[in-house]
Write an enzyme that holds these catalytic residues in place. Structure first.
Site, PDB file in Angstrom:
ATOM      1  N   THR B 183    -109.477  15.188 -81.173  1.00  0.00           N
ATOM      2  CA  THR B 183    -108.281  14.906 -81.950  1.00  0.00           C
ATOM      3  C   THR B 183    -108.787  15.076 -83.361  1.00  0.00           C
ATOM      4  OG1 THR B 183    -107.548  13.220 -80.398  1.00  0.00           O
ATOM      5  CG2 THR B 183    -106.761  12.988 -82.632  1.00  0.00           C
ATOM      6  N   ARG B 211     -97.392  15.672 -70.824  1.00  0.00           N
ATOM      7  CA  ARG B 211     -98.154  14.441 -71.028  1.00  0.00           C
ATOM      8  C   ARG B 211     -98.279  14.186 -72.525  1.00  0.00           C
ATOM      9  NH1 ARG B 211    -103.136  13.208 -73.950  1.00  0.00           N
ATOM     10  NH2 ARG B 211    -104.001  11.303 -73.097  1.00  0.00           N
ATOM     11  N   GLY B 213     -99.997  11.794 -75.433  1.00  0.00           N
ATOM     12  CA  GLY B 213    -101.134  10.913 -75.636  1.00  0.00           C
ATOM     13  C   GLY B 213    -100.889   9.936 -76.762  1.00  0.00           C
ATOM     14  N   ASP B 214    -101.954   9.428 -77.334  1.00  0.00           N
ATOM     15  CA  ASP B 214    -101.805   8.400 -78.362  1.00  0.00           C
ATOM     16  C   ASP B 214    -101.541   8.975 -79.743  1.00  0.00           C
ATOM     17  OD1 ASP B 214    -104.784   8.273 -79.910  1.00  0.00           O
ATOM     18  OD2 ASP B 214    -104.729   9.154 -77.907  1.00  0.00           O
ATOM     19  N   THR B 233    -109.080   8.196 -82.143  1.00  0.00           N
ATOM     20  CA  THR B 233    -109.422   9.292 -81.261  1.00  0.00           C
ATOM     21  C   THR B 233    -110.043   8.705 -80.005  1.00  0.00           C
ATOM     22  OG1 THR B 233    -110.904  11.180 -80.933  1.00  0.00           O
ATOM     23  CG2 THR B 233    -111.607   9.547 -82.539  1.00  0.00           C
ATOM     24  N   GLY B 234    -109.857   9.390 -78.882  1.00  0.00           N
ATOM     25  CA  GLY B 234    -110.466   8.899 -77.652  1.00  0.00           C
ATOM     26  C   GLY B 234    -109.526   9.045 -76.481  1.00  0.00           C
ATOM     27  N   LYS B 235    -109.726   8.180 -75.499  1.00  0.00           N
ATOM     28  CA  LYS B 235    -108.937   8.264 -74.288  1.00  0.00           C
ATOM     29  C   LYS B 235    -107.557   7.658 -74.550  1.00  0.00           C
ATOM     30  CE  LYS B 235    -109.627   7.732 -69.322  1.00  0.00           C
ATOM     31  NZ  LYS B 235    -110.545   7.303 -68.272  1.00  0.00           N
ATOM     32  N   GLY B 236    -106.574   8.528 -74.601  1.00  0.00           N
ATOM     33  CA  GLY B 236    -105.233   8.128 -75.009  1.00  0.00           C
ATOM     34  C   GLY B 236    -104.695   6.908 -74.299  1.00  0.00           C
TER      35      GLY B 236
END
Lengths: 324, 315
Positions: B183, B211, B213-214, B233-236
């Site tokens: 991201t 899909r 995400g965050d 940033t990272g796993k949504g």
């Protein structure tokens, strides 16, 4: 073992001149949904299951703005969105741009339970729905004559319809005849009524869900607060919250999340947390919310002209209301 | 009156410490270049909204980061980009999802904020809105890079969702797990204390079409108020349920934590090791860039002369 509590809402911001029949219909629907939830809670159905089944009922009934009876987009179609959250592990699911799924809240639940994601939208969400075998209907199923009429008026007025854009001084004032009336509802104050439900079960598990068709005459592809975790919906170990009202205000203030954050970080109880966020988080925006705590409390709060709501606790308290 | 500050990221994740030079150097150079751009803009008095937008545009234009050009591919081999931007003082915000031809998603998010009564537009409608406003668009070939075609192929071979920076060796066992990263984002504060945050992404490799995400979600991937500005940033899925960006501000507001305490705590609480990171600045000109992954492409600078461009923890 704790005590259960449940609240439902059918939107914040109500026309002070709403016809009596409609007020009655709303109260009946809220009562029916509340009773459905209560019966389930008495048979020890879990909070997340109760939230889903109650919202399904609200979506299926054409009265409020969700599922069937949703507000229409500028193209005259229905585009629905919903979100659901399970406080226990803060799992969540959300969908937007739904056009053929009969119960968006159930699709949101499937996203939470059956996909590795939190949020699916538009054709991707519809495809997921088909793969999951949920009930599919034509878009026409969701469209009601009432809303077709409202859309026409909205276009004539060329504005998005909010129903709390009522100058506060008007409350209780005599009805003035407006040339633009439809089913007794003045155009400038027709209510796009999002629905929601929050539940805490006997195990102290909190859950929340919200579902809507969005704003009347909205741009296609416009996403509001209802499917946004933290804005329209939030649930944690401490509480479950569902919001309704001006989408922009709810998103900017991360309203649902803030109720829980205030409880978590300031250590206050549910009532104080709800009062605080309604009073201090909304700036000039108008919104309302329902909330339950893991202690079996239920609280409603709103800063606009009324909110369709119902709540009940295991102690026997039960109330269905619209105004202050 | 405090000093300005800026921080930006190009994604956090399982970035192997032995990342080959040909992958590492262009990214470090890009981070430094974007930092310089942002710093110049702040020095010339540009508002943080303008600064974060222009820095994120630059990151989107770089093919090495997972946003705009160089976005990772969906399961269908297409790009689906999303972004959001927020102004701390007014808390106005804009977001977009499901973009396929818009060259700079962050700028479209800004247009949604400034030119519509809404906050969030997605998919076909967002694309139509872009065209109606004469925003720059391009064919999919512009966005799709050979590296990402290879990543998708690899992910499909593994039949799982894959993180962005896995070294391309198909035989590699799945020790890295399922962390989804990649991201870009930027946060900035000027000397008047105006704050802004912006985030943009292509999502993650082999994602389902549709899909979200965050990154486009206000409160999750992006947040700014009068106290701080945050881009995650990272796993949504972790960032969403933890409303991680909002969390930093909430901890400062409700618990009186400092920026660095709040930022570190937010990352720690939002997900297990290997799932998230963020960049944040405060109204006081402080910077924080915590992450619980192996690395995070990042850069920051403050008016008192501090600057940093880094990937891994400094030991």
């Amino acid at each position: 073992m704790g005590k259960w509590a449940i609240a439902v809402h059918g939107g914040a911001g109500i026309d002070p001149n709403l016809p009596v029949e409609r007020q009655e219909q709303a109260k009946q629907l809220l009562t029916r949904c509340l009773n459905l939830g209560i019966a389930a809670l008495r048979s020890n159905v879990s909070a997340i299951d109760v939230v889903e089944l109650v919202i399904r009922e609200l979506e299926t009934d054409p009265l409020f703005n969700s599922g069937r009876g949703s507000a229409l987009t500028e193209q005259g179609t229905v585009e629905m969105e919903a979100s659901i959250m399970d406080g226990t592990k803060r799992r969540c699911g959300a969908v937007s741009g739904i056009t053929t799924v009969k119960n968006p809240i159930s699709l949101a639940r499937l996203v939470m339970d059956k996909s590795p994601h939190s949020y699916l939208a538009f054709s991707g969400a519809e495809e997921f729905a088909r793969k999951q075998g949920v009930e599919i209907v034509d878009n026409e199923y969701f469209i009601t004559d009432d809303n077709v009429g409202m859309l026409k008026l909205a276009k004539e007025a060329n504005s998005i319809l909010f129903d709390y854009r009522i100058p506060l001084g008007c409350a209780g004032a005599a009805v003035t005849d407006s040339p633009l009336q439809m089913n007794g509802l003045p155009i400038s104050i027709y209510a796009p009524e999002t629905v929601g439900c929050v539940v805490v079960d006997r195990e102290g598990r909190c859950a929340a869900g919200t579902s809507t068709g969005g704003l009347m005459n909205k741009m296609m592809g416009r996403i509001g607060d209802s499917p946004l975790i933290g804005a329209g919906t939030y649930a944690s170990e401490l509480c479950g919250v569902s919001c309704t009202g001006e989408g922009e205000a709810i998103i900017r203030s991360t309203l649902a999340r803030d109720v829980s954050a205030v409880m978590e970080y300031k250590g206050v109880g549910l009532q104080e947390a709800v009062d605080f966020v309604i009073k201090h988080r909304l700036d000039e925006g108008f919104a309302g919310l329902i909330a339950v705590s893991n202690k079996g409390e239920v609280v409603c709060g709103f800063n606009c002209n009324g909110m369709f709501r119902g709540c009940a606790t295991e102690d026997g308290f039960m109330e269905v209301a619209m105004w202050e | 009156m405090v000093g300005w500050a800026i921080a930006l990221h190009g994604g956090g994740g399982d970035i192997p410490i032995d990342l080959p030079d040909e992958l590492r150097i262009p990214r470090e150079t890009a981070l430094r270049h974007c930092l310089d751009l942002g710093v110049s803009a702040l020095k010339s008095g540009k508002h943080p909204l303008d600064v974060t937008e222009l820095v994120v545009r630059e990151l989107e234009n770089h093919p090495y980061f997972n946003a705009g050009k160089g976005s990772v591919l969906t399961a269908q081999g297409t790009v689906e980009m999303e972004a959001s931007i927020m102004d701390g003082k007014t808390k106005r915000c804009g977001a977009v999802s499901g973009l396929t031809t818009v060259v700079n998603p962050v700028s479209l998010a800004r247009l949604v904020m400034e030119k519509t009564p809404h906050i969030y537009l997605a998919f076909d409608a967002a694309e139509a809105f872009a065209r109606a406003h004469g925003v720059e668009t391009a064919e999919s070939t512009y966005f799709i890079t050979p590296e990402n075609i290879a990543r998708l192929k690899q992910a499909k071979e593994f039949n799982r969702v894959q993180l962005d920076y896995t070294a391309p060796t198909p035989k590699e066992p799945e020790i890295r797990g399922d962390s989804q990263i990649g991201t870009v984002g930027c946060v900035a504060v000027d000397s008047a204390g105006n704050l802004a945050a912006a985030t943009s992404t292509g999502g993650y490799v082999n994602k389902m079409a549709g899909r979200i995400g965050d990154s486009p979600l206000i409160g999750a991937g992006t947040y700014a108020n009068h106290l701080c500005a945050v881009s995650a940033t990272g796993k949504g899925e972790y960032i969403i349920r933890a409303t991680m960006a909002r969390e930093v501000a909430a901890l400062m507001e409700y618990k009186g934590l400092s920026l660095s305490e709040a930022a570190a705590y937010a990352v720690e609480q939002s997900g297990p090791r290997g799932t998230c990171g963020l960049v944040a600045v405060s109204a006081n000109g402080e910077v924080a860039m915590p992450y619980n992954t192996n690395g995070m492409f990042r850069a920051c600078a403050t008016e008192d002369g501090f600057t940093e461009v880094a990937i891994w923890p400094k030991n």
